[in-house]
Write a protein that holds these residues in place. Structure first.
Motif, PDB file in Angstrom:
ATOM      1  N   ALA A 236      -4.359   4.201  -7.268  1.00  0.00           N
ATOM      2  CA  ALA A 236      -4.009   5.763  -7.199  1.00  0.00           C
ATOM      3  C   ALA A 236      -4.239   6.013  -5.825  1.00  0.00           C
ATOM      4  N   MET A 237      -5.492   5.687  -5.004  1.00  0.00           N
ATOM      5  CA  MET A 237      -5.869   6.079  -3.687  1.00  0.00           C
ATOM      6  C   MET A 237      -4.858   5.784  -2.882  1.00  0.00           C
ATOM      7  N   ASP A 239      -1.680   5.276  -3.352  1.00  0.00           N
ATOM      8  CA  ASP A 239      -0.457   6.063  -3.912  1.00  0.00           C
ATOM      9  C   ASP A 239      -0.605   7.279  -2.894  1.00  0.00           C
ATOM     10  N   ALA A 240      -1.841   8.160  -3.054  1.00  0.00           N
ATOM     11  CA  ALA A 240      -1.945   9.523  -2.409  1.00  0.00           C
ATOM     12  C   ALA A 240      -1.676   9.263  -0.823  1.00  0.00           C
ATOM     13  N   GLY A 243       1.820   8.947  -0.247  1.00  0.00           N
ATOM     14  CA  GLY A 243       2.521  10.077  -0.395  1.00  0.00           C
ATOM     15  C   GLY A 243       3.690   9.700  -1.912  1.00  0.00           C
ATOM     16  N   GLU A 245       4.460   8.773  -6.038  1.00  0.00           N
ATOM     17  CA  GLU A 245       3.754   8.792  -7.473  1.00  0.00           C
ATOM     18  C   GLU A 245       4.262   7.663  -8.283  1.00  0.00           C
TER      19      GLU A 245
END
Length: 339
Positions: A236-237, A239-240, A243, A245
């Motif tokens: 998740a880190m 991905d963020a 940019g 999902e």
């Protein structure tokens, strides 16, 4: 003198030592330099398997040797043979030395139920594999041989956990970065994405080297970050930062099929090490967290993947995990069979 100076830990360690006032000789096979090193750092070529070349470089003596690439008992014996010309040493070892109460460790992980059940966290006093063949067993032999020297060569052994940062040859974060660049928006994670394999930033390891250099002693210390996110949290880190999902398909148990859900972090029980001894003995405080250090790793990986195929850019990763780590066809077939 830093041996293995242009590796992932060596680069920030040289910088930290130089900024702390040491006159550093940075030795590596290629004799290169890092752009962030002060001009005063002296870089030299060294084949560390060449006993005569290492002895010549030590010369009449050095106050400190930091060894990033001690992999065999012969390397430990090299350092021991120079004890009369070296003030103290810091030698990087590995968390792979630990075993659980049933003797399971990294060397048994491919066996049925072979992954160890470690205490949480693991102290430096915990059981280790017996000296012998295999990565962890060779590290233990090096540790014991050097620590047995005592005051003849005060040696700090740093048992690094899952090292991360730029210039890593087997970067676990590649698992997510490459998938995102390839447009993969669904991923499979074994063990419900909760696997935890304690990371160790190269910057925190460099800080441990810096502190141990200033306080010589015969000791063993763990090396890891203050935080230890799960594989799902790491994904998740990343991905963020990139940019994107994605959807994670969580599997309640081991990888459901060959090359499916088997990330570099996929372990059934956690590996988390205790950092209190470093705090107590060196006054250590981490200089970064995994989350804070992650952006530079992701940026470095993405740039490298744009320059070349991952097999060429990370040959050791390919050797360690095989091409199956990115077997998208196997993933797609398994996902399709679920619907």
């Amino acid at each position: 003198m830093v041996i293995g100076a242009t590796g992932q830990i060596g680069r920030p360690a040289v910088r930290a030592l130089a900024r702390d006032g040491w006159a550093v000789t940075a030795a590596s096979l290629g004799g290169g330099r890092d752009a962030d090193w002060p001009d005063e750092v002296r870089s030299v070529r060294l084949d560390r398997d060449d006993d005569a070349a290492l002895a010549a470089l030590v010369g009449d003596g050095v106050d400190l040797v930091v060894d990033m690439v001690a992999f065999t008992p012969e390397h430990g014996r090299q350092l021991a043979g120079l004890a009369d010309r070296v003030g103290s040493a810091v030698v990087v070892s590995s968390g792979a030395v630990y075993v659980d109460e049933r003797g399971r460790g990294f060397h048994t992980q491919e066996e049925p139920d072979g992954w160890p059940d470690y205490p949480v966290p693991i102290p430096e006093t915990w059981h280790t594999v017996a000296p012998g063949e295999g990565y962890g067993a060779r590290k233990v032999r090096i540790e014991r041989d050097l620590l047995a020297l005592g005051d003849r060569l005060p040696t700090t052994v740093l048992r690094a956990s899952a090292v991360h940062g730029p210039h890593c040859r087997t970067p676990r974060e590649l698992y997510f970065v490459k998938r995102n660049l390839d447009g993969r928006r669904t991923r499979v994670l074994a063990y419900n994405g909760t696997s935890t394999f304690h990371p160790a930033s190269v910057h925190n390891l460099a800080e441990l080297v810096r502190l141990a250099a200033a306080r010589p002693g015969s000791r063993v210390l763990n090396g890891a970050d203050p935080d230890h996110p799960s594989v799902g949290e790491i994904g998740a880190m990343i991905d963020a930062l990139m940019g994107v999902e994605t959807e994670s398909v969580l599997v309640d148990g081991p990888p459901p099929a060959p090359n499916v859900g088997d990330s570099p972090w996929a372990v059934p029980r956690p590996l988390i090490v205790d950092m209190s001894a470093a705090e107590r003995e060196l006054g250590y405080a981490p200089v970064t967290t995994y989350a804070e250090a992650l952006p530079e790793t992701v940026e470095w990986l993405a740039a490298r993947l744009r320059e070349r195929d991952w097999r060429d850019g990370f040959p050791k990763m390919l050797a360690s995990y095989t091409a199956g780590i990115f077997d998208y066809a196997a993933e797609d077939a398994w996902l399709a069979a679920r619907t």
